[in-house]
Design an enzyme around this catalytic site. Sequence first.
Site, PDB file in Angstrom:
ATOM      1  N   ASP A  63       0.792  -1.009   0.102  1.00 14.34           N
ATOM      2  CA  ASP A  63       0.048   0.103  -0.137  1.00 14.34           C
ATOM      3  C   ASP A  63       0.945   1.169  -0.018  1.00 14.34           C
ATOM      4  OD1 ASP A  63      -3.193   0.518   0.673  1.00 14.34           O
ATOM      5  OD2 ASP A  63      -1.993   2.321   1.063  1.00 14.34           O
TER       6      ASP A  63
ATOM      7  N   TYR B 194       6.952  -3.931  -4.529  1.00 14.80           N
ATOM      8  CA  TYR B 194       6.558  -4.202  -6.081  1.00 14.80           C
ATOM      9  C   TYR B 194       7.632  -5.503  -6.351  1.00 14.80           C
ATOM     10  CZ  TYR B 194       3.024  -0.918  -6.286  1.00 14.80           C
ATOM     11  OH  TYR B 194       1.797  -0.264  -5.981  1.00 14.80           O
TER      12      TYR B 194
ATOM     13  N   GLY C 173      -7.235   2.605  -4.367  1.00 13.51           N
ATOM     14  CA  GLY C 173      -7.904   3.783  -4.865  1.00 13.51           C
ATOM     15  C   GLY C 173      -7.925   4.831  -4.073  1.00 13.51           C
TER      16      GLY C 173
ATOM     17  N   GLN D  93     -13.819   9.184  -3.467  1.00 10.01           N
ATOM     18  CA  GLN D  93     -14.534  10.564  -4.012  1.00 10.01           C
ATOM     19  C   GLN D  93     -14.461  11.802  -3.141  1.00 10.01           C
ATOM     20  OE1 GLN D  93     -17.887   9.233  -6.139  1.00 10.01           O
ATOM     21  NE2 GLN D  93     -18.097  11.225  -7.445  1.00 10.01           N
TER      22      GLN D  93
ATOM     23  N   ARG E 281     -17.971  11.972 -11.156  1.00 10.53           N
ATOM     24  CA  ARG E 281     -17.266  10.656 -11.255  1.00 10.53           C
ATOM     25  C   ARG E 281     -16.035  10.572 -12.256  1.00 10.53           C
ATOM     26  NH1 ARG E 281     -18.832   7.201 -14.846  1.00 10.53           N
ATOM     27  NH2 ARG E 281     -18.820   4.824 -14.344  1.00 10.53           N
TER      28      ARG E 281
ATOM     29  N   ALA F 295     -10.513  -4.738  -8.346  1.00  9.83           N
ATOM     30  CA  ALA F 295     -11.742  -4.303  -7.618  1.00  9.83           C
ATOM     31  C   ALA F 295     -12.031  -3.078  -7.539  1.00  9.83           C
ATOM     32  CB  ALA F 295     -11.908  -4.905  -6.192  1.00  9.83           C
ATOM     33  N   THR F 296     -11.085  -2.239  -7.886  1.00 11.70           N
ATOM     34  CA  THR F 296     -11.356  -0.947  -7.807  1.00 11.70           C
ATOM     35  C   THR F 296     -12.158  -0.038  -8.589  1.00 11.70           C
ATOM     36  OG1 THR F 296      -8.839  -0.611  -7.164  1.00 11.70           O
ATOM     37  CG2 THR F 296      -9.977   1.375  -7.915  1.00 11.70           C
ATOM     38  N   ASN F 297     -12.878   0.878  -8.206  1.00 13.78           N
ATOM     39  CA  ASN F 297     -14.119   1.332  -8.925  1.00 13.78           C
ATOM     40  C   ASN F 297     -13.772   2.556  -9.661  1.00 13.78           C
ATOM     41  OD1 ASN F 297     -16.544  -0.255  -8.737  1.00 13.78           O
ATOM     42  ND2 ASN F 297     -17.103   0.481  -6.679  1.00 13.78           N
TER      43      ASN F 297
ATOM     44  N   ASP G  49     -22.869  -8.100  -7.531  1.00 11.54           N
ATOM     45  CA  ASP G  49     -24.372  -7.735  -7.907  1.00 11.54           C
ATOM     46  C   ASP G  49     -25.028  -8.990  -8.174  1.00 11.54           C
ATOM     47  OD1 ASP G  49     -23.888  -4.541  -8.986  1.00 11.54           O
ATOM     48  OD2 ASP G  49     -22.484  -5.925  -9.428  1.00 11.54           O
TER      49      ASP G  49
ATOM     50  N   ALA H  13     -24.322 -12.246  -6.905  1.00 12.32           N
ATOM     51  CA  ALA H  13     -24.458 -12.893  -5.722  1.00 12.32           C
ATOM     52  C   ALA H  13     -25.757 -12.098  -4.858  1.00 12.32           C
ATOM     53  CB  ALA H  13     -23.314 -12.794  -5.228  1.00 12.32           C
ATOM     54  N   ARG H  14     -25.723 -10.907  -5.113  1.00 13.12           N
ATOM     55  CA  ARG H  14     -26.874 -10.138  -4.404  1.00 13.12           C
ATOM     56  C   ARG H  14     -28.160 -10.537  -4.870  1.00 13.12           C
ATOM     57  NH1 ARG H  14     -23.721  -4.403  -4.243  1.00 13.12           N
ATOM     58  NH2 ARG H  14     -22.887  -4.662  -2.283  1.00 13.12           N
TER      59      ARG H  14
ATOM     60  N   HIS I  93     -20.856  -2.218 -14.020  1.00 12.51           N
ATOM     61  CA  HIS I  93     -21.131  -2.451 -12.423  1.00 12.51           C
ATOM     62  C   HIS I  93     -21.274  -0.900 -12.050  1.00 12.51           C
ATOM     63  CE1 HIS I  93     -20.422  -3.244  -8.331  1.00 12.51           C
ATOM     64  NE2 HIS I  93     -19.697  -2.209  -8.127  1.00 12.51           N
TER      65      HIS I  93
HETATM   66  P1  NAD Z   1      -9.928   2.587   1.042  1.00 14.53           P
HETATM   67  O1  NAD Z   1      -9.675   4.147   0.954  1.00 14.53           O
HETATM   68  O2  NAD Z   1     -10.302   2.031   2.413  1.00 14.53           O
HETATM   69  O3  NAD Z   1      -8.418   1.992   0.453  1.00 14.53           O
HETATM   70  C1  NAD Z   1      -7.910   2.385  -0.583  1.00 14.53           C
HETATM   71  C2  NAD Z   1      -6.329   1.880  -0.336  1.00 14.53           C
HETATM   72  O4  NAD Z   1      -5.794   2.229  -1.416  1.00 14.53           O
HETATM   73  C3  NAD Z   1      -5.873   2.888   1.000  1.00 14.53           C
HETATM   74  O5  NAD Z   1      -5.245   1.930   1.797  1.00 14.53           O
HETATM   75  C4  NAD Z   1      -4.827   3.710   0.239  1.00 14.53           C
HETATM   76  O6  NAD Z   1      -3.418   3.930   0.925  1.00 14.53           O
HETATM   77  C5  NAD Z   1      -4.535   2.617  -1.129  1.00 14.53           C
HETATM   78  N1  NAD Z   1      -3.747   3.432  -2.103  1.00 14.53           N
HETATM   79  C6  NAD Z   1      -4.227   4.559  -2.722  1.00 14.53           C
HETATM   80  N2  NAD Z   1      -3.533   4.949  -3.791  1.00 14.53           N
HETATM   81  C7  NAD Z   1      -2.307   4.076  -3.638  1.00 14.53           C
HETATM   82  C8  NAD Z   1      -1.674   3.766  -4.460  1.00 14.53           C
HETATM   83  N3  NAD Z   1      -1.089   4.779  -5.708  1.00 14.53           N
HETATM   84  N4  NAD Z   1      -0.529   2.844  -4.462  1.00 14.53           N
HETATM   85  C9  NAD Z   1      -0.948   1.898  -3.521  1.00 14.53           C
HETATM   86  N5  NAD Z   1      -2.047   1.818  -2.619  1.00 14.53           N
HETATM   87  C10 NAD Z   1      -2.617   3.044  -2.788  1.00 14.53           C
HETATM   88  O7  NAD Z   1     -11.141   2.006   0.107  1.00 14.53           O
HETATM   89  P2  NAD Z   1     -11.789   0.795   0.033  1.00 14.53           P
HETATM   90  O8  NAD Z   1     -13.099   0.921   0.697  1.00 14.53           O
HETATM   91  O9  NAD Z   1     -11.045  -0.317   0.286  1.00 14.53           O
HETATM   92  O10 NAD Z   1     -12.459   0.628  -1.641  1.00 14.53           O
HETATM   93  C11 NAD Z   1     -11.391   0.371  -2.410  1.00 14.53           C
HETATM   94  C12 NAD Z   1     -11.914   0.388  -3.897  1.00 14.53           C
HETATM   95  O11 NAD Z   1     -12.680  -0.665  -4.155  1.00 14.53           O
HETATM   96  C13 NAD Z   1     -12.537   1.682  -4.164  1.00 14.53           C
HETATM   97  O12 NAD Z   1     -12.494   2.235  -5.349  1.00 14.53           O
HETATM   98  C14 NAD Z   1     -14.140   1.290  -4.056  1.00 14.53           C
HETATM   99  O13 NAD Z   1     -15.048   2.101  -4.625  1.00 14.53           O
HETATM  100  C15 NAD Z   1     -13.989  -0.226  -4.634  1.00 14.53           C
HETATM  101  N6  NAD Z   1     -15.174  -0.926  -4.378  1.00 14.53           N
HETATM  102  C16 NAD Z   1     -15.375  -1.889  -5.397  1.00 14.53           C
HETATM  103  C17 NAD Z   1     -16.631  -2.592  -5.081  1.00 14.53           C
HETATM  104  C18 NAD Z   1     -16.900  -3.782  -6.349  1.00 14.53           C
HETATM  105  O14 NAD Z   1     -17.981  -4.404  -6.281  1.00 14.53           O
HETATM  106  N7  NAD Z   1     -16.048  -3.612  -7.360  1.00 14.53           N
HETATM  107  C19 NAD Z   1     -17.405  -2.868  -3.829  1.00 14.53           C
HETATM  108  C20 NAD Z   1     -16.838  -2.072  -2.997  1.00 14.53           C
HETATM  109  C21 NAD Z   1     -15.844  -1.038  -3.072  1.00 14.53           C
END
Ligand code: NAD
Length: 317
Positions: free
Chosen positions: A37, A68, A82, A85, A91, A121-123, A151, A153-154, A178
């Site tokens: 991270d 890495y 990620g 917002q 967005r 998984a990131t949005n 979605d 699964a839900r 999504h």
């Molecule tokens: P969070 O803020 O808790 O965690 C994000 C992490 O990313 C933090 O620990 C941050 O330090 C790290 N980060 C940021 N920039 C970075 C970089 N350059 N290199 C390495 N690490 C970095 O957020 P979260 O709640 O864990 O959500 C993470 C992502 O998952 C979001 O984009 C969220 O929208 C997405 N999400 C996706 C779904 C899905 O169905 N795909 C569902 C829920 C959440």
Amino acid sequence: MANNNRKVVLIGTGMVGMSFAYAALNQSVCDELVLIDLNDVRAKGEAMDLNHGLAFSNSSMKIYFGDYSDCSNANIAVICAGVAQKPGENRLELLQRNTKVFSSIVPRVVSSGFDGIFLVATNPVDIMTRVTYELSGFNAAKVIGTGTTLDTARLRYLLGQYFEIDPRHMHAYVIGEHGDSEFVPWSQAMMAVNPVLDMLEKYPDRYKMDDLDRISNDVRTAAYEIIKAKGSTYYGIGMAVCRIVRAIFNNENSVFTASVRLRGEYGLRNEVFIGNPCIINSGGANRILELSLTDEELEKFKNSYTILNESFHSIQI
Ligand code: NAD
């Protein structure tokens, strides 16, 4: 894929990443789990915390904070990193900032010599998966997003309750983006061996289209509801990521509505990553299953496709 040391690198140890990690430890889905991270203090703390649970698990997983270079011999790189917002941010601005985040991650994973599978998984997940594909130069089969897996699964859970049947016997899918334009192609939904639409016709007093519309709407708005109640969603998506990782390691040929790059299905161009049933095994996204959509459903799918394509072209990589 060599199966004697199943190694996963997790990039992004926030709520989603650590929900995956916790599920991975409890389900013992890999032998080695590396946490990376930007916030290395947090990643180190998370590694310590998980390791202290090892004694209570059935796993002898090696869990550590890494960098890495640890990606070089990993089988799977899970990306949950990620930025959140900001108030007043739209967005597209968020998408541009997350693209910047991925520009600082994906090339470093690749230059380590990594030759495994990316799981994103990131949005907004469909676009971030496509960004990963572009930045990595990998074969599209080796770049997968979680897409509409959660979605779906839900949906199956809610349909299981409605039809009073184990959700595992509800074969229904959420497809497309999504996000807001996702939809359920009801023409393809099966309750075990019976088409759902036949059930509506056969038992009009018990089952109604209005109820199914309500269920698909509940699925589409579930994330908003959860975010309103507790700030963000993470357990469900963490378990979805874990399930896909297991399917890869076990070479399962299991079906998920993952975000995958189309290969000419539905007469659409091969460039967009979008949620659609796909067979996943140790090689990644093996085969995409093209559904026999009605004209109306096809229009909805094309709408998602267009939204995703236009959003992608509006960012700079
Ligand atoms: P969070 O803020 O808790 O965690 C994000 C992490 O990313 C933090 O620990 C941050 O330090 C790290 N980060 C940021 N920039 C970075 C970089 N350059 N290199 C390495 N690490 C970095 O957020 P979260 O709640 O864990 O959500 C993470 C992502 O998952 C979001 O984009 C969220 O929208 C997405 N999400 C996706 C779904 C899905 O169905 N795909 C569902 C829920 C959440």
